[in-house]
Motif scaffolding. Structure first.
Motif, PDB file in Angstrom:
ATOM      1  N   ARG A 186      34.708  45.375  50.587  1.00  0.00           N
ATOM      2  CA  ARG A 186      34.562  46.712  50.028  1.00  0.00           C
ATOM      3  C   ARG A 186      34.624  46.690  48.502  1.00  0.00           C
ATOM      4  NH1 ARG A 186      38.168  48.892  52.973  1.00  0.00           N
ATOM      5  NH2 ARG A 186      39.855  49.274  51.476  1.00  0.00           N
ATOM      6  N   PHE A 187      35.398  45.763  47.945  1.00  0.00           N
ATOM      7  CA  PHE A 187      35.548  45.681  46.486  1.00  0.00           C
ATOM      8  C   PHE A 187      34.461  44.826  45.823  1.00  0.00           C
ATOM      9  CE2 PHE A 187      39.634  47.642  46.901  1.00  0.00           C
ATOM     10  CZ  PHE A 187      39.975  48.093  45.637  1.00  0.00           C
ATOM     11  N   ALA A 188      33.787  44.005  46.611  1.00  0.00           N
ATOM     12  CA  ALA A 188      32.826  43.064  46.016  1.00  0.00           C
ATOM     13  C   ALA A 188      31.773  43.754  45.141  1.00  0.00           C
ATOM     14  CB  ALA A 188      32.155  42.248  47.121  1.00  0.00           C
ATOM     15  N   PRO A 189      31.173  44.886  45.572  1.00  0.00           N
ATOM     16  CA  PRO A 189      30.175  45.534  44.694  1.00  0.00           C
ATOM     17  C   PRO A 189      30.777  45.979  43.359  1.00  0.00           C
ATOM     18  CG  PRO A 189      30.004  46.374  46.940  1.00  0.00           C
ATOM     19  CD  PRO A 189      31.255  45.556  46.881  1.00  0.00           C
ATOM     20  N   ARG A 190      32.010  46.414  43.362  1.00  0.00           N
ATOM     21  CA  ARG A 190      32.629  46.859  42.111  1.00  0.00           C
ATOM     22  C   ARG A 190      32.849  45.672  41.161  1.00  0.00           C
ATOM     23  NH1 ARG A 190      37.814  50.329  43.624  1.00  0.00           N
ATOM     24  NH2 ARG A 190      37.892  50.417  41.318  1.00  0.00           N
ATOM     25  N   PHE A 191      33.265  44.523  41.719  1.00  0.00           N
ATOM     26  CA  PHE A 191      33.428  43.338  40.878  1.00  0.00           C
ATOM     27  C   PHE A 191      32.072  42.874  40.332  1.00  0.00           C
ATOM     28  CE2 PHE A 191      37.531  42.914  43.118  1.00  0.00           C
ATOM     29  CZ  PHE A 191      38.357  42.667  42.017  1.00  0.00           C
ATOM     30  N   ALA A 192      31.031  42.964  41.173  1.00  0.00           N
ATOM     31  CA  ALA A 192      29.686  42.562  40.729  1.00  0.00           C
ATOM     32  C   ALA A 192      29.197  43.470  39.612  1.00  0.00           C
ATOM     33  CB  ALA A 192      28.718  42.600  41.913  1.00  0.00           C
ATOM     34  N   LEU A 193      29.500  44.776  39.743  1.00  0.00           N
ATOM     35  CA  LEU A 193      29.092  45.726  38.708  1.00  0.00           C
ATOM     36  C   LEU A 193      29.749  45.399  37.367  1.00  0.00           C
ATOM     37  CD1 LEU A 193      27.384  48.335  38.392  1.00  0.00           C
ATOM     38  CD2 LEU A 193      29.473  49.627  38.835  1.00  0.00           C
ATOM     39  N   GLU A 194      30.983  44.844  37.410  1.00  0.00           N
ATOM     40  CA  GLU A 194      31.697  44.484  36.183  1.00  0.00           C
ATOM     41  C   GLU A 194      31.411  43.041  35.758  1.00  0.00           C
ATOM     42  OE1 GLU A 194      33.542  46.490  34.336  1.00  0.00           O
ATOM     43  OE2 GLU A 194      33.352  48.206  35.707  1.00  0.00           O
ATOM     44  N   HIS A 195      30.444  42.394  36.476  1.00  0.00           N
ATOM     45  CA  HIS A 195      30.098  40.996  36.176  1.00  0.00           C
ATOM     46  C   HIS A 195      31.343  40.111  36.195  1.00  0.00           C
ATOM     47  CE1 HIS A 195      26.139  42.484  35.093  1.00  0.00           C
ATOM     48  NE2 HIS A 195      26.718  43.353  34.271  1.00  0.00           N
ATOM     49  N   CYS A 196      32.166  40.326  37.219  1.00  0.00           N
ATOM     50  CA  CYS A 196      33.446  39.618  37.345  1.00  0.00           C
ATOM     51  C   CYS A 196      33.355  38.674  38.549  1.00  0.00           C
ATOM     52  CB  CYS A 196      34.568  40.625  37.532  1.00  0.00           C
ATOM     53  SG  CYS A 196      36.191  39.884  37.750  1.00  0.00           S
ATOM     54  N   ASP A 197      33.621  37.382  38.319  1.00  0.00           N
ATOM     55  CA  ASP A 197      33.622  36.410  39.406  1.00  0.00           C
ATOM     56  C   ASP A 197      34.756  36.740  40.381  1.00  0.00           C
ATOM     57  OD1 ASP A 197      33.007  34.136  40.880  1.00  0.00           O
ATOM     58  OD2 ASP A 197      34.485  32.934  39.810  1.00  0.00           O
ATOM     59  N   PHE A 198      34.431  36.833  41.671  1.00  0.00           N
ATOM     60  CA  PHE A 198      35.403  37.263  42.683  1.00  0.00           C
ATOM     61  C   PHE A 198      35.344  36.299  43.858  1.00  0.00           C
ATOM     62  CE2 PHE A 198      36.363  40.454  46.229  1.00  0.00           C
ATOM     63  CZ  PHE A 198      37.729  40.340  46.051  1.00  0.00           C
ATOM     64  N   ARG A 199      36.495  35.667  44.162  1.00  0.00           N
ATOM     65  CA  ARG A 199      36.555  34.698  45.252  1.00  0.00           C
ATOM     66  C   ARG A 199      37.629  35.088  46.265  1.00  0.00           C
ATOM     67  NH1 ARG A 199      37.763  29.316  42.314  1.00  0.00           N
ATOM     68  NH2 ARG A 199      38.938  30.787  41.019  1.00  0.00           N
ATOM     69  N   VAL A 200      37.360  34.783  47.527  1.00  0.00           N
ATOM     70  CA  VAL A 200      38.297  35.106  48.608  1.00  0.00           C
ATOM     71  C   VAL A 200      38.492  33.861  49.466  1.00  0.00           C
ATOM     72  CG1 VAL A 200      38.771  36.569  50.595  1.00  0.00           C
ATOM     73  CG2 VAL A 200      37.494  37.485  48.642  1.00  0.00           C
TER      74      VAL A 200
END
Length: 563
Positions: free
Chosen positions: A429-443
């Motif tokens: 659910r948070f992945a699109p928000r991190f992508a919008l901020e150009h923030c690398d997100f790993r799980v």
């Protein structure tokens, strides 16, 4: 030539000179003994002598003068009857031990004066020995140490009162403790009157040392100390003007003068007041109430020292009552605030529902006309609207949760949960928000990690932690990890953002706690507070490891098994 012995009158002179010298020596000894006796009488209030032979009456004129005992009353250890009942046994034991061992005697006890009042004495005694070593008699003194003993008692009393006041932040409990502590130690009766913030007077405590007076105490409590225009009844004087009243000897004429009516006068006579002391309870310049102490049974009479001590006690009590009232006021204000937040949250959520429905309808209408050039613009606006509605809904839910916690109605609905599945769902659910901020997100979440938790609340915890990472991560990589550590599941959320200074970390998980200025970062300061509340309700813990400018790592530890 004649010898000296033959000289006329020579032999007759020798005995006369010796007798004169002996008489002079005896006179000097009597003078010295008299001087020592005078010094002893000056130094001690009571002096006494006693023979070790049974049946002989102790010789103690000063003892009899002080206590009023007769020679017959002194026979067979009758002197013990002049001591306070609580002091007799230990004094008897100490006296008998000293006589058995022929050693000096030392004791502290309360000695009854002829007027019935008890006075603290320091008693000393010593054996006087005959030339053959046997004890010929005992001599001793009693020195008045009333001031010293009273000072010690009152210091201990104030210390005990301070402990009691500090142990309770309830005004009623504080006043009840004060009344019960005062009886016997300071008075035969204690009366506590209170001036409430709304201006009305109430008699809240009446305690009598004698339990058989409980019915009379109830009658006294029903008397209301309503002040007149020019009050004369001591409690009314204290409540109306803040002045103290000291009555060393309360006569019937004085009772008639201060009585508010005939019933009041009859009640005072029934109590049998001999001496009275009333002091106001004051704090920050305000009158909070009045303390009244009564002597009814002993020969004690209140004086200026008692007034000074009572005022010290009243100052402590007034401060405790004031603090209790301030705390209650703060609690009431918090309760009203939480009630307002609850009502406001419900009211604010009400228009969000139709707004969300309108956005959904607009989205469907746009999809019905895919060829319209306005579709991209409208869809972007609709998505922004949905995002803001979700944000407002989350804020309203947080406020509702805070009000539930304050009201004690916050509950968990546990079920079998795969923690890894919940982590992946929230992360998706948070992945699109991190992508919008150009923030690398790993799980990194293995599966399955099963336990019994409130699924929605567990998701809420992750929501708050990821929202914080997105807000304060400053575009740096963010990672979410889940590992199993024995009986615990550990969830970590790590960012490389602005970090948190050590001095700010202790208040980070408190209600409305913030580590940054609200002018630069939005939010209500409730996310981490709710996170801690939920995690601790699940039997776990949450912690943070951070340095300013070096990012932050939050760890949630949850038990996978329960008793």
């Amino acid at each position: 030539m004649t010898s000296p012995a033959e000289e006329p009158g020579r032999g007759a002179m020798m005995p006369s000179e010796g007798e004169a010298a002996l008489r002079e020596e005896l006179a000097q000894l009597r003078q010295e003994a008299g001087r020592l006796r005078q010094l002893l009488e000056i130094a001690a209030q009571v002096t006494w002598t006693d023979s070790p032979h049974k049946g002989l009456v102790p010789l103690s004129a000063s003892w009899m003068a002080f206590t009023g005992q007769t020679p017959e009353q002194l026979r067979d250890k009758g002197w013990l009857q002049a001591l306070h009942p609580d002091d007799r046994e230990r004094t008897r034991v100490a006296s008998e031990r000293a006589r058995a061992e022929n050693q000096p005697f030392l004791a502290r006890y309360r000695l009854r004066r002829a007027d019935g009042a008890y006075v603290w004495m320091l008693a000393r005694g010593a054996p006087i020995r005959a030339p053959d070593g046997t004890v010929r008699e005992w001599v001793g003194t009693c020195v008045d140490i009333q001031a010293q003993a009273l000072g010690e008692e009152r210091a201990a009393f104030l210390a005990r009162a301070s402990e009691l006041f500090a142990s309770s932040l309830d005004a009623s409990a504080t006043l009840a403790s004060l009344a019960n502590l005062s009886v016997s130690a300071l008075a035969d009766w204690c009366i506590v009157d209170v001036l409430h913030p709304d201006g009305h007077f109430e008699r809240v405590q009446v305690v009598a040392a004698d339990p058989s007076h409980s019915a009379l105490a109830a009658t006294v409590q029903r008397l209301t100390p309503v002040p007149r225009e020019r009050p004369v009844y001591p409690p009314a004087v204290a409540l109306a003007t803040g002045r103290s009243t000291l009555v060393p000897e309360l006569t019937d004429a004085l009772m008639e003068a201060v009585a508010q009516d005939a019933d009041h006068l009859a009640t005072m006579r029934a109590v049998g007041i001999r001496s009275l002391l009333t002091v106001p309870l004051l704090a920050r310049g305000h009158i909070l109430g009045a303390l009244t102490f009564l002597v009814t049974t002993s020969g004690r009479r209140y004086g200026d020292e008692d007034l000074h001590f009572a005022q010290e006690l009243a100052n402590l009590a007034g401060l405790a009552v004031d603090n209790a009232r301030l705390l209650q006021g703060a609690r009431d204000a918090i309760r009203l605030r939480d009630e307002f937040l609850s009502v406001a949250s419900h009211e604010l959520k009400t228009p969000l529902t139709p707004l969300s429905l309108k956005l959904q309808a607009l989205s469907r209408a746009v999809k019905a006309h895919p060829d319209s050039p306005l579709v991209p613009v409208i869809e972007a606006h609709v998505e922004t609207g949905h995002r803001q509605v979700r944000r407002l809904t989350e804020l309203m839910n947080d406020l509702l949760d805070v009000s539930r916690i304050g009201a004690g109605t916050f509950r968990l609905q546990r079920e079998a949960v795969d923690v890894a599945e919940v982590v992946r769902e929230v992360a998706a659910r948070f992945a699109p928000r991190f992508a919008l901020e150009h923030c690398d997100f790993r799980v990194e979440a293995p599966e399955p990690v099963r336990g019994s938790f409130d699924r929605a609340r567990l998701a809420q915890v992750l929501d708050h932690l990821l929202d914080n990472a997105l807000k304060y991560g400053a575009g740096t990589p963010v990672s979410v990890g889940l590992v199993v550590d024995g009986p615990m599941a550990r969830i970590t959320v790590r960012d490389g953002g602005i970090g948190i200074s050590p001095e700010q970390q202790p208040r980070l998980f408190e209600r409305y706690g913030r580590a940054v200025s609200e002018r630069h970062y939005g939010g209500l300061g409730l996310g981490l507070y709710l996170t801690r509340t939920i995690v601790e309700a699940e039997g776990g813990s949450v912690s943070v490891d951070s340095r300013q400018g070096e990012g932050a790592t939050f760890e949630v530890a949850l038990p996978l098994t329960r008793p």
